[in-house]
Design a protein around this motif. Structure first.
Motif, mmCIF file in Angstrom:
data_model
loop_
_atom_site.group_PDB
_atom_site.id
_atom_site.type_symbol
_atom_site.label_atom_id
_atom_site.label_comp_id
_atom_site.label_asym_id
_atom_site.label_seq_id
_atom_site.Cartn_x
_atom_site.Cartn_y
_atom_site.Cartn_z
ATOM 1 N N SER A 163 -6.129 7.570 5.197
ATOM 2 C CA SER A 163 -6.654 6.342 4.618
ATOM 3 C C SER A 163 -5.819 5.166 5.116
ATOM 4 C CB SER A 163 -6.576 6.433 3.098
ATOM 5 O OG SER A 163 -6.233 5.193 2.562
ATOM 6 N N MET A 164 -6.514 4.143 5.649
ATOM 7 C CA MET A 164 -5.809 2.962 6.162
ATOM 8 C C MET A 164 -5.034 2.273 5.047
ATOM 9 S SD MET A 164 -6.441 1.678 9.295
ATOM 10 C CE MET A 164 -7.613 1.684 10.595
ATOM 11 N N SER A 192 -1.107 1.427 5.002
ATOM 12 C CA SER A 192 -0.534 0.078 4.896
ATOM 13 C C SER A 192 0.561 0.054 3.842
ATOM 14 C CB SER A 192 -1.619 -0.953 4.585
ATOM 15 O OG SER A 192 -2.015 -0.854 3.246
ATOM 16 N N HIS A 193 0.535 1.009 2.907
ATOM 17 C CA HIS A 193 1.615 1.081 1.925
ATOM 18 C C HIS A 193 2.654 2.120 2.326
ATOM 19 C CE1 HIS A 193 -0.137 -1.698 -0.899
ATOM 20 N NE2 HIS A 193 -1.283 -1.107 -0.760
ATOM 21 N N GLY A 194 2.492 2.678 3.539
ATOM 22 C CA GLY A 194 3.489 3.619 4.040
ATOM 23 C C GLY A 194 3.387 5.006 3.452
ATOM 24 N N VAL A 195 2.206 5.365 2.907
ATOM 25 C CA VAL A 195 2.073 6.728 2.401
ATOM 26 C C VAL A 195 0.894 7.411 3.074
ATOM 27 C CG1 VAL A 195 3.084 6.240 0.155
ATOM 28 C CG2 VAL A 195 0.655 6.011 0.451
ATOM 29 N N SER A 224 -12.598 2.789 6.455
ATOM 30 C CA SER A 224 -11.194 2.458 6.684
ATOM 31 C C SER A 224 -10.377 3.733 6.813
ATOM 32 C CB SER A 224 -10.669 1.570 5.572
ATOM 33 O OG SER A 224 -10.905 2.186 4.343
ATOM 34 N N ALA A 225 -10.780 4.582 7.757
ATOM 35 C CA ALA A 225 -10.031 5.818 7.993
ATOM 36 C C ALA A 225 -9.444 5.765 9.396
ATOM 37 C CB ALA A 225 -10.963 7.011 7.889
ATOM 38 N N HIS A 276 -9.104 -3.365 7.179
ATOM 39 C CA HIS A 276 -7.649 -3.355 6.964
ATOM 40 C C HIS A 276 -7.239 -4.099 5.700
ATOM 41 C CE1 HIS A 276 -7.099 -1.830 11.073
ATOM 42 N NE2 HIS A 276 -8.083 -2.622 11.382
ATOM 43 N N GLN A 277 -8.204 -4.733 5.059
ATOM 44 C CA GLN A 277 -7.903 -5.543 3.858
ATOM 45 C C GLN A 277 -6.745 -6.499 4.109
ATOM 46 O OE1 GLN A 277 -8.255 -1.886 2.405
ATOM 47 N NE2 GLN A 277 -10.367 -2.512 2.680
#
Length: 1607
Positions: free
Chosen positions: A729-730, A734-737, A747-748, A920-921
């Protein structure tokens, strides 16, 4: 469904297969239902159209009518692709790629960059864009002047405002379906039904267009007129009206952005039109009727206002961040970081355990050092081929055998050590660094040089061949050579000849490079060593073997040192991992100077006696299939490629029946760590599986210069299942997880593994920033490696080395996990199941926006998936971030195709915004398109990111299209201010002069004193009497001298001459019937003595003079209406003027602008008869009006004030005292004499005080700049008065000529005071630079000062001869916006210097008052300046346009404190500060600081801004910005900047202006208008007429070079 009317069984076999394959994909869940329908519709489209007879039978070159589809319909072959590594897309969906036998030779490789291609991704982007279709963004398109950037013939450019495309175009590009090879992915966007976001939509497949746009109820937009002409030539208003009608606006719903107030939410709300009043010269009725209006009070004729309305509509869409993320402006501290969202995904796994590679086996015949292997093969296998080099056509050029390689390397080693200097002088010693400069086409010379250096034990530093002095990043390479201490460069003869030379034939000194000695290494220049000489080959140790260069994110180039033992160990572990055997053949397409190309193709291959075939980059450009052919011809076992090579081969592949890749056991993909490599590998496999390529041979790997090879997938066993993919999951990323993507397929990110850790290595994942803490198993972090086979340091940079090469990971409690140091690889990834390594990005491509991580490559991929075929040149896109206003902001720069139309480009840009927002929000800050081939290139033709970023920040990128979106991405603005209750109120205890513990902010000039002598009282009661008295007592005393441009006195007036001329004029006035005592008379004269005489003539006749600036003969249309307006408003009975001006007033040209039949009586005063009036009028009392003073304020208000006789004499007396004026004094005046203090000094002061005035009309300076300064020097003037415009003319025009003036004898040491007369805040920068520039001519730094006056009181401050020097304070700009004054030190951030406006005049008292409560304020508090003085004006004669302005401007009282005194409100904000200085009476001096006019201030976000502050910042933003002006329009800030550079700089200014206003003022600019120099109107006092500018802008009369609407 699409197949209605299509008999599937009748379709060709190929199409049926495609459909079957689609059904299979759907059933296996590889494709969404939506994607399935879309692809199916695409496959069936040609047959559908044929059946329905909608389109003519497709001919191969059917040209479609619309310019937009012309480029899309027929893929034109390109004779030779440009030198770009980034090729176009594989234009294929993996399913259809097998059916592509009919492809054209090879499609312009310039469509999209394969590295990033992914069908899955393209589909996701199209789906995301389709989502936006319902909520079409009506983004206003920027307006560009036609003359700028004509890139293509006019006929194929859509004019900037026509509608973007129409039904016929949409249909035609679809009927073109069959010609496009089935896999051009353009279709996926055309049939994918996403819409354009420009003025009208491109209709997607199968929709019909309603005749009129459906209108949401919430709008009151008039319906667009039905077009009477074909749709794609919509007239402007209808296209825009339609766009507005389609724009979706939540009726008051959603949270408006902070800058758009709630009342602007409803579309129909009225917009306040500017008072078209003043100088436009329309009567109010006329202005209303002459502009048709739409529902919201915006003139329809104006393109601009419609665009701004569109812009406002886009801003009304609620923004993504909820309000909690906006932060408070916390007691002066600027923004805080937004609070973290509690729903953010957090890592939940256990702490990672370091991953171990398999042990490095010990093999008996492994050499003790790499040179030893070469020695061995050179001796035992001399005939065995080591390297085959290809020529430009791809044919073998030469083969270097191991014997040759050995003997030449030995010769070179011997030469280097013994033969470079003069006799017995050793220039190179073992351990010295040497640069290797060899072109990519000459691997043989490089190999010999590299091994020659190893044998000589000098350290080779391979670098790229410099092509010019201006190479991108060239100075950084110089930094590398300097930090490595390189003084010698080895190169080949051919290469040396090609290097850039100076005219004398020497090699150019490249920017930033150390001085180099160049050595040619061709065999003929080498010396054969003597029999007894053997190179020294020690066992591999920790000494440096070679240095590989590496560019960091910031662009600095560093050298990674690799030790001899690391080099050997790395070769061993690669040999083990790749299972290399002696005598294998390897095809290498990579750069052999560094990275994989060097490690596999030069080092490991020699260790294993492999035959390397090196395919140079130039061959790949000419024949992309060459490497596949080499593999086939040589039955190569290993091929070393990048994704782009897979793609190029696939593109060029045409029925190559005789190609076989069956021999390959390993296809190593060097950039397999790139998240987008997976689709290239799949697509390549799809095409070439038919040619014997086995799926298990594809081996992606991950590498970095510091850690070298991090991981590589080992060749698989035939038939074994292929490794799994990770679908992430993008948002999680983006949160590093790591989260497996479930919900939103768009958004994959699909990533493939890069195999296992290298043999003998240990790897773990640590947090990329902060201390190297071990990550959890489901967390993304930086890969760190411990291995003997890795870099040892950045050569010569010990500080940076420590952070990278000596990292000791720590656990959650902060304790180190062991002793051994790890090396940071710069790769971000995680360890998957089975210890497989996955890489999701690089540290240098990491963009941290609002605490979330985005990968530059991912953003490039998304941008490329948005049909760039019409817009982006060769897929060249750069993504980087810039820091603006406490956060990173994402910037995308792409090269635009030369034939792309404005419309296409704008459409592409707006769709990229939507796609990146959806997938990518994250909001984009700026999107720029630059002309093709203008971005700085890396040596292999890619985009040099750090140089591009530097150009962007310097304003030297020269974009041809730009879109800024600060409104969407700047979410960390301080909260708009709520007004606070006021501090000092009636409840405060007043003790003497204190309010709530503070001194009341008031100040006074010294007393005017009494005049004892009754004779003097009589003399000074009225100016007319003073003049008569002077004419009698001192008739021949010269009062006035008028100079012309040459500095010659063209006219003088003694007391008696002036008196007599006044009498003549009075007689003429009295004779005329219809002119009565007390009537107003307009004086229309150029600056001079005629004006003065006419003034006193009026007073003698009992008329009231009104001085008016004459119209400019060359510009009547602009200047005559103002004259007409003052004449009408003052109800003048007559005009006194000169012969020349009389003709002008009655001319044809004048008749074109105003009605000349209704002028009042015009009296030409040039040749009047010598008559005396019967009596000279004496007013009954001193309160009668002496004259009217008319002036147009900077806000465009025309105001006339009444000045009484008492005020005149009090003012003149006050000036006389302040400046110590008496008969023997001379002053020089260079001012316009029409209003305010300028008029008083020019016409009144000399008659009152008796001093001599030397008059210099400011317009004479235009033809003779040194006139004013020359006069000061010639007449030894002590006191002079000028305006800011005069000072600016001298500063700009004479600044560089001080030596010339000195030579002409100009000396300004006589000048004691030079006072600038103005009604504004002192322009400190200008007065300061004037003083500095002319210091050389003797001007005292203390001489220059300013005066301050306003409409209610023409002279409040004037720096006289006594009194302390003006003081300067620094105030905090943030506090000023909150209406507070906070004094700070000089140089403090956000500080603003303010200079005192001169000493307060005698008889004048000022007090600082809160404009809302009307109560007095304390010392150093900001408020309105109120003034009490005997020379206050007595009232407005009339205010045109605001008749309701009350008399309380002139007679108003404080709400508490001293309720008796009558004050006049100046309308200016300022503060009083008690200084440490003493004034003439010995008291401490109170200084008055003027901050700015209340009328001019901009109220934005609840804060008060002064335009001049924003303009000062804007003018500093770029060297090409001259003057600038700001104003607001419906809560948008509009910045107008004059461009003094070339027009290609115009678009560079847009981001810089936006940045600087955001950084320094915390405001988002709504519209940036770039105009020619001189467009911003400036009045005679040098003040900007911002309201006229605003009116001209809204009426679209500016002819701007470019208008950018920031989203």
């Amino acid at each position: 469904m699409a197949e209605r009317g299509v008999d599937v069984s009748a379709l060709p076999q190929e199409v049926r297969e495609q459909l079957a394959e689609l059904d299979l994909e759907l059933s296996e869940g590889d494709i969404t239902q939506k994607g399935y329908e879309k692809k199916r519709a695409k496959v069936l489209a040609p047959y559908l159209t044929q059946i329905q007879n909608l389109a003519p039978p497709p001919a191969y070159d059917a040209q479609s009518p619309g310019p937009s589809s012309a480029s899309a319909s027929a893929p034109e072959p390109e004779p030779e692709p440009e030198p770009e590594p980034e090729p176009g897309p594989s234009n294929s969906s993996s399913s259809s790629s097998r059916h592509r036998r009919t492809r054209r030779p090879h499609r312009s490789s310039g469509t999209r960059d394969e590295r990033y291609r992914s069908d899955i991704h393209t589909e996701a982007v199209q789906a995301a864009l389709a989502k936006h279709k319902e909520e079409k963004m009506a983004l206003p398109m920027p307006t560009k002047r036609r003359s700028a950037y004509v890139q293509s013939p006019i006929d194929n450019c859509t004019p900037p405002d026509s509608s973007s495309s129409s039904d016929d175009e949409a249909v035609s590009s679809e009927s073109a379906g069959p010609q496009q090879s089935p896999d051009t992915w353009i279709n996926s966007s055309l049939h994918g039904s996403s819409t354009s976001s420009s003025a009208s939509s491109t209709l997607s497949h199968g929709e019909s267009r309603p005749t009129q746009a459906p209108q949401p109820q919430s709008q009151q937009v008039p319906p667009p007129p039905a077009p009477a002409h074909p749709p794609h030539s919509h007239s402007q208003p209808s296209a825009l009206a339609e766009a507005l009608a389609q724009a979706r606006i939540d009726p008051g719903g959603g949270v408006g952005p902070p800058d758009v107030p709630s009342q602007a939410q409803a579309r129909g709300s009225r917009v306040d039109l500017p008072p078209n009043a003043a100088v436009r010269g329309m009567s109010r009725g006329q202005s209303r009727s002459s502009m048709m209006e739409t529902a919201d009070g915006v003139p329809v004729s104006s393109r601009v206002s419609t665009k701004i309305q569109q812009l406002l509509n886009t801003l009304k869409r609620p923004k993504r961040p909820p309000l909690s993320e906006f932060f408070m402006d916390d007691q002066e501290e600027i923004v805080e970081v937004p609070q973290a969202d509690p729903n953010t995904p957090r890592p939940e796994g256990r702490q990672i355990i370091p991953v171990k590679g398999e042990p490095l086996g010990v093999v008996s015949n492994w050499p003790p050092a790499l040179q030893a292997a070469l020695t061995r093969w050179g001796a035992t296998q001399g005939k065995s081929p080591a390297l085959t080099a290809l020529d430009i056509t791809g044919k073998p050029l030469y083969t270097l055998t191991y014997g040759k390689l050995w003997s030449r390397s030995v010769k070179l080693a011997y030469t280097l050590l013994n033969k470079l200097g003069a006799k017995n002088e050793q220039i190179l010693k073992p351990g010295d660094r040497v640069a290797l400069v060899y072109p990519n086409s000459d691997p043989g010379m490089f190999w010999v040089a590299f091994y020659g250096c190893l044998l000589a034990e000098v350290i080779p530093v391979p670098i790229e061949v410099p092509l010019s002095r201006k190479d991108a990043g060239s100075s950084q390479v110089g930094f590398l050579l300097g930090s490595c201490g390189v003084g010698l460069a080895l190169t080949s003869e051919i290469c040396l000849k090609g290097l850039p030379k100076t005219p004398t034939g020497e090699i150019l000194q490249f920017k930033g490079w150390p001085r180099l000695k160049w050595v040619v290494t061709d065999s003929k220049y080498l010396t054969k060593p003597s029999k007894d000489w053997q190179p020294h080959i020690p066992t591999a140790n920790t000494d440096t073997a070679y240095i590989e260069y590496k560019a960091s994110k910031e662009g600095t180039v560093m050298g990674v040192a690799v030790s001899k033992v690391a080099m050997l160990t790395h070769c061993q572990s690669l040999t083990q991992a790749c299972n290399y055997c002696e005598g294998e053949t390897l095809v290498n397409v990579l750069d052999f100077k560094k990275d994989m190309g060097l490690w596999h193709g030069v080092l490991t291959s020699v260790m294993n006696r492999i035959h390397t075939i090196s395919v140079p980059y130039a061959v790949m450009k000419a024949c992309p299939l060459s490497w596949v052919q080499r593999v086939h011809i040589h039955k190569a076992r290993i091929a070393l490629v990048k994704c782009r090579d897979l793609h190029w081969a696939m593109m060029a592949h045409r029925d190559q029946r005789d190609t076989s890749l069956a021999s390959l056991r390993m296809l190593i993909v060097a950039d397999g760590a790139n998240p987008w490599s997976v689709s290239s590998c799949d697509a390549f496999l799809n095409v070439f599986q038919a040619y014997g390529l086995k799926p298990e041979v594809i081996c992606p790997c991950a590498t970095s210069p510091e850690a070298m090879t991090v991981a590589i997938r080992r060749p698989g066993v035939p038939g074994a299942p292929l490794p799994a993919r990770a679908i992430l999951s993008m948002t999680g990323l983006s949160h590093g997880v790591i989260r497996v993507n479930t919900e939103d397929k768009n958004s994959a990110l699909t990533v493939q593994d890069v195999g296992h850790v290298m043999p003998g290595a240990l790897m773990c994942i640590v947090k990329p920033d902060g201390p190297p803490m071990l990550c959890k198993t489901d967390e993304i972090g930086e890969i760190v490696v411990n291995s003997r086979a890795g870099g040892t340091m950045y050569y010569g940079l010990s500080g940076v080395t420590k952070n990278t090469f000596e990292v000791i990971p720590v656990n959650a409690s902060g304790a180190p996990i062991g002793e051994i140091p790890f090396v940071r690889s710069g790769l971000l990834g995680f360890v998957g199941p089975g210890s497989l390594i996955f890489v999701v990005g690089k540290n240098e491509g990491l963009l941290m926006v609002s605490g979330r991580r985005h990968n530059a490559d991912d953003l490039v991929a998304t941008a490329l998936a948005v049909e760039p075929v019409k817009t982006v040149y060769r897929g060249r896109i750069a993504v980087f971030s810039v820091t603006v206003f406490y956060d990173e902001r994402i910037v995308i720069v792409a090269e635009q195709r030369p034939d792309a139309s404005e419309e296409d480009s704008f459409q592409w840009m707006s769709r990229v915004l939507q796609a990146i927002d959806s997938i990518h929000q994250v909001g984009l800050y700026c999107l720029a398109l630059v002309p093709a081939n203008t971005l700085p290139k890396t040596p292999l033709g890619g985009i040099h990111i750090s140089d591009t970023k530097q150009l962007f920040l310097e304003g030297a990128l020269h974009p041809c299209n730009i879109l800024m979106c600060p409104h969407t991405c700047v979410t960390n603005m301080p909260k708009p201010r709520q007004k606070q209750p006021v501090g000092v109120g009636p409840a405060s205890i007043m003790v003497g002069n204190l309010v709530a513990g503070k001194r009341i902010a008031q100040a006074a000039g010294r007393d005017l004193g009494l005049i004892e002598d009754q004779d003097l009282v009589r003399k000074h009661q009225f100016l007319t009497e003073a003049l008569q008295w002077r004419a009698q007592t001192d008739p021949d005393h010269t009062l006035y001298v008028l100079l012309n441009a040459k500095g010659v006195a063209v006219c003088t007036a003694t007391c008696v001459q002036l008196h007599k001329r006044a009498e003549k004029i009075a007689a003429a006035l009295i004779e005329r019937s219809g002119i009565n005592i007390g009537e107003n008379v307009v004086l229309l004269y150029p600056p001079g003595i005629d004006l003065i005489a006419a003034f006193y003539g009026c007073l003698y006749a009992g008329c009231i003079p009104v001085t008016v600036r004459p119209p400019h003969p060359q510009n009547l249309s602009a200047t005559l209406p103002t004259v007409r307006m003052i004449i009408d408003v003052s109800k003048a009975a007559c005009i006194l003027t000169t012969q020349v001006l009389t003709k002008i007033l009655r001319s044809k040209e004048a008749a074109a602008t105003v009605n000349i039949k209704t002028w009042p009586i015009i009296i030409d005063t040039d040749d009047l008869a010598r008559k005396r009036p019967p009596t000279i009028y004496k007013p009954p009392n001193a309160e009668m009006i002496a004259y009217l003073d008319f002036s147009v304020s900077t806000t465009g208000m025309l105001t006339g004030v009444k000045i009484s006789h008492a005020a005149v004499s009090a003012l003149c007396r006050s000036i006389k005292l302040q400046c110590e004026l008496y008969s023997s004094r001379q002053i020089a005046i260079c001012l316009d004499p029409y209003c305010g203090l300028g008029f008083v000094l020019w016409c009144l002061a000399s008659v009152y005080s008796g001093h001599q005035s030397i008059l210099i009309p400011p317009m004479e300076l235009e033809s003779s700049l040194p006139l004013w300064l020359g006069t000061l020097s010639q007449y030894r003037i002590r006191d002079t008065f000028c305006s800011y415009s005069v000072m600016e003319l001298c500063t700009k025009g004479l600044g560089g000529q001080t030596e010339m003036l000195k030579a002409r004898g100009v000396n300004l040491s006589c000048v004691r005071s030079c006072v600038v007369i103005a009604e504004e805040r002192p322009r400190l920068a200008l007065t300061h630079s004037f003083s500095k520039l002319f210091k050389d001519l003797g001007l005292s730094m203390r001489a220059v000062s300013t005066a301050f006056g306003s409409r209610v009181n023409l002279a409040i401050c004037l720096q006289g001869t006594t009194g302390p020097d003006p003081s300067t304070v620094y105030v905090d700009m943030k506090s000023l916006r909150h209406d507070r004054v906070r004094l700070v030190e000089r140089g403090a951030p956000q500080s603003l210097p303010l200079m005192e406006s001169g000493t307060i005049l005698p008889g004048v008292r000022v007090i600082i008052v809160n404009p809302e409560t009307r109560g007095p304020l304390g010392d150093s508090h900001l408020g309105e300046i109120w003034v009490n003085s005997p020379h206050n004006a007595t009232g407005y004669y009339t205010i045109y346009g605001e008749e309701n302005l009350q008399a309380d401007h002139f007679n108003t009282k404080l709400s508490f404190g001293d309720p008796q005194t009558l004050w006049a409100k100046t309308g200016y904000l300022g503060f009083v500060k008690r200084t440490e200085l003493t004034d003439s009476s010995g008291d401490r001096h109170d200084a008055l600081f003027v901050v700015g006019s209340l009328d001019e201030t901009l109220e934005l976000r609840g804060l008060r801004y002064h335009p001049i502050d924003i303009e000062t910042s804007v003018s500093r933003a770029h060297r090409s910005i001259g003057e600038s002006a700001v104003f607001t329009w419906t809560n948008l800030l509009v910045v107008v900047a004059e461009l003094c550079g070339s027009e290609q700089d115009a678009l560079d200014l847009v981001p810089l202006v936006t940045n600087v206003v955001l950084e320094e003022h915390h405001l988002i600019v709504g519209v940036v208008v770039i105009v020619d120099p001189g467009v911003i109107p400036i009045n005679s006092r040098g003040e900007k007429q911002r309201m006229h500018l605003r009116d001209s802008f809204l009426a679209d009369q500016l002819d701007p070079i470019y208008v950018a609407y920031n989203m």
